[in-house]
Design a protein around this motif. Structure first.
Motif, PDB file in Angstrom:
ATOM      1  N   SER A  29      27.053  30.325 -69.376  1.00  0.00           N
ATOM      2  CA  SER A  29      26.343  29.480 -70.337  1.00  0.00           C
ATOM      3  C   SER A  29      25.515  28.464 -69.551  1.00  0.00           C
ATOM      4  N   SER A  51      42.692  30.624 -65.595  1.00  0.00           N
ATOM      5  CA  SER A  51      41.275  30.388 -65.869  1.00  0.00           C
ATOM      6  C   SER A  51      40.689  29.402 -64.867  1.00  0.00           C
ATOM      7  N   GLY A  99      33.784  24.187 -58.293  1.00  0.00           N
ATOM      8  CA  GLY A  99      34.767  24.534 -59.312  1.00  0.00           C
ATOM      9  C   GLY A  99      35.745  25.611 -58.887  1.00  0.00           C
ATOM     10  N   PHE A 144      34.739  36.836 -68.659  1.00  0.00           N
ATOM     11  CA  PHE A 144      33.882  35.775 -68.133  1.00  0.00           C
ATOM     12  C   PHE A 144      32.781  35.458 -69.143  1.00  0.00           C
ATOM     13  N   THR A 145      32.393  34.195 -69.176  1.00  0.00           N
ATOM     14  CA  THR A 145      31.296  33.763 -70.042  1.00  0.00           C
ATOM     15  C   THR A 145      30.357  32.860 -69.252  1.00  0.00           C
ATOM     16  N   ASN A 148      38.199  33.688 -67.429  1.00  0.00           N
ATOM     17  CA  ASN A 148      39.534  33.773 -68.028  1.00  0.00           C
ATOM     18  C   ASN A 148      40.207  35.062 -67.596  1.00  0.00           C
ATOM     19  N   TYR A 199      27.158  27.290 -66.174  1.00  0.00           N
ATOM     20  CA  TYR A 199      28.601  27.413 -66.030  1.00  0.00           C
ATOM     21  C   TYR A 199      29.023  28.880 -66.039  1.00  0.00           C
ATOM     22  N   LEU A 200      30.136  29.142 -65.393  1.00  0.00           N
ATOM     23  CA  LEU A 200      30.781  30.448 -65.489  1.00  0.00           C
ATOM     24  C   LEU A 200      32.247  30.199 -65.835  1.00  0.00           C
ATOM     25  N   GLN A 201      32.596  30.462 -67.072  1.00  0.00           N
ATOM     26  CA  GLN A 201      33.979  30.337 -67.504  1.00  0.00           C
ATOM     27  C   GLN A 201      34.676  31.654 -67.218  1.00  0.00           C
ATOM     28  N   ARG A 224      36.594  27.330 -64.201  1.00  0.00           N
ATOM     29  CA  ARG A 224      35.202  27.199 -64.597  1.00  0.00           C
ATOM     30  C   ARG A 224      34.377  26.773 -63.400  1.00  0.00           C
ATOM     31  N   SER A 283      30.654  25.654 -61.863  1.00  0.00           N
ATOM     32  CA  SER A 283      29.431  24.970 -62.273  1.00  0.00           C
ATOM     33  C   SER A 283      28.378  25.130 -61.193  1.00  0.00           C
TER      34      SER A 283
END
Length: 117
Positions: free
Chosen positions: A68, A15, A6, A65-66, A81, A77-79, A17, A19
């Motif tokens: 989940s 942004s 990713g 960052f988020t 932004n 995942y690491l989102q 993301r 994986s």
């Protein structure tokens, strides 16, 4: 072995993301972390998530960052932004779990994230 993907070239403020996929179901009872290493710097923990869903973030990425997880897909995942040039690094995922008092530690191959205009 974990598969991290990713990454790529992203403009500042953009942004991306990441994986991290595992080949087996051990992910569901692992603590999974995303680490990053910039050139000339030590590897640092960016974010982690426990099997129970507890979250931890480095101060430098809080609010941007988020992390989940989707246990059904054995994927974390690491989102990311509001990316900044200082987020440029190779990002690695790591999974740790214990079974019968033995520690199991798996790493992904790393994925490059470059934040630049």
């Amino acid at each position: 072995q974990l598969q991290a993907y990713g990454g790529g070239l992203v403009q500042p403020g953009g942004s991306a993301r990441l994986s991290c996929a595992a080949p087996g179901s051990f992910f569901s009872f692992s603590t999974v972390g995303w680490y990053r290493q910039a050139p000339g710097k030590q590897r640092e923990l960016v974010a982690s998530i426990t099997s129970g869903g507890s979250l931890n973030y480095a101060d430098s990425v809080k609010g941007r960052f988020t992390i989940s997880r989707d246990n059904a897909k054995n994927t974390v995942y690491l989102q990311m932004n509001s990316l900044k040039p200082e987020d440029t690094a190779v990002y690695y995922c790591n999974a740790v779990f214990f079974r019968l008092e033995v520690r199991y530690d798996y790493w992904g191959q790393g994925t490059q994230v470059t934040v630049s205009s």
